[in-house]
Motif scaffolding. Structure first.
Motif, PDB file in Angstrom:
ATOM      1  N   ALA A  82       3.888 -44.591   4.323  1.00  0.00           N
ATOM      2  CA  ALA A  82       4.210 -45.375   5.521  1.00  0.00           C
ATOM      3  C   ALA A  82       5.251 -46.456   5.247  1.00  0.00           C
ATOM      4  O   ALA A  82       6.009 -46.833   6.140  1.00  0.00           O
ATOM      5  CB  ALA A  82       2.943 -46.005   6.092  1.00  0.00           C
ATOM      6  N   GLU A  83       5.309 -46.965   4.024  1.00  0.00           N
ATOM      7  CA  GLU A  83       6.251 -48.031   3.682  1.00  0.00           C
ATOM      8  C   GLU A  83       7.467 -47.537   2.917  1.00  0.00           C
ATOM      9  O   GLU A  83       8.324 -48.326   2.536  1.00  0.00           O
ATOM     10  CB  GLU A  83       5.539 -49.096   2.850  1.00  0.00           C
ATOM     11  N   PHE A  84       7.570 -46.226   2.722  1.00  0.00           N
ATOM     12  CA  PHE A  84       8.653 -45.675   1.903  1.00  0.00           C
ATOM     13  C   PHE A  84      10.000 -45.896   2.580  1.00  0.00           C
ATOM     14  O   PHE A  84      10.170 -45.634   3.768  1.00  0.00           O
ATOM     15  CB  PHE A  84       8.426 -44.177   1.676  1.00  0.00           C
ATOM     16  N   SER A  85      10.947 -46.367   1.822  1.00  0.00           N
ATOM     17  CA  SER A  85      12.283 -46.653   2.336  1.00  0.00           C
ATOM     18  C   SER A  85      13.193 -45.450   2.127  1.00  0.00           C
ATOM     19  O   SER A  85      13.118 -44.793   1.094  1.00  0.00           O
ATOM     20  CB  SER A  85      12.850 -47.861   1.590  1.00  0.00           C
ATOM     21  N   PRO A  86      14.063 -45.176   3.080  1.00  0.00           N
ATOM     22  CA  PRO A  86      14.986 -44.048   2.900  1.00  0.00           C
ATOM     23  C   PRO A  86      15.967 -44.334   1.771  1.00  0.00           C
ATOM     24  O   PRO A  86      16.290 -45.486   1.495  1.00  0.00           O
ATOM     25  CB  PRO A  86      15.703 -43.954   4.241  1.00  0.00           C
ATOM     26  N   SER A  87      16.427 -43.275   1.154  1.00  0.00           N
ATOM     27  CA  SER A  87      17.381 -43.444   0.056  1.00  0.00           C
ATOM     28  C   SER A  87      18.821 -43.354   0.544  1.00  0.00           C
ATOM     29  O   SER A  87      19.743 -43.384  -0.244  1.00  0.00           O
ATOM     30  CB  SER A  87      17.127 -42.394  -1.013  1.00  0.00           C
ATOM     31  N   GLY A  88      19.001 -43.263   1.843  1.00  0.00           N
ATOM     32  CA  GLY A  88      20.349 -43.181   2.409  1.00  0.00           C
ATOM     33  C   GLY A  88      21.070 -44.517   2.348  1.00  0.00           C
ATOM     34  O   GLY A  88      20.638 -45.454   1.682  1.00  0.00           O
TER      35      GLY A  88
END
Length: 99
Positions: A82-88
């Motif tokens: 739920a807290e994972f940040s995109p790597s873009g």
């Protein structure tokens, strides 16, 4: 993660999301980076514009693409996903202008 091709078509495999500096929720989703930047400039906003994969969760996308390798017991738990940040790409903006 392109913004278009030679014919001017937009690649909708990614979207750009604006999240205001102290906002609880995102306030804009755009088909490309330039459209997002124009909107942020128009409203003189402060926050971050982030590229997200369309149709995939950031955690699942990162694992599938080999951008993230779960290595700790909490990786993949509901709280972590739920807290994972995109790597873009991320573009920090202040008062409507990229920093």
């Amino acid at each position: 993660m392109s913004e278009g091709n030679a014919e001017g078509e937009v690649d909708l495999s990614n979207v750009w999301v604006f999240h205001g500096e102290e906002a609880r929720f995102a306030s804009g989703v755009f088909k490309d980076r330039n459209t997002a930047l124009l909107w942020v400039e128009l409203h003189e906003l402060t926050g971050v514009i982030t590229e997200y994969p369309l149709g995939a969760g950031c955690y699942d996308f990162a694992v599938a693409e080999g951008l993230f390798h779960p290595s700790k017991p909490h990786h993949g738990t509901p709280a972590h996903v739920a807290e994972f940040s995109p790597s873009g790409h991320h573009i920090h903006v202040r008062d409507g202008h990229p920093e």
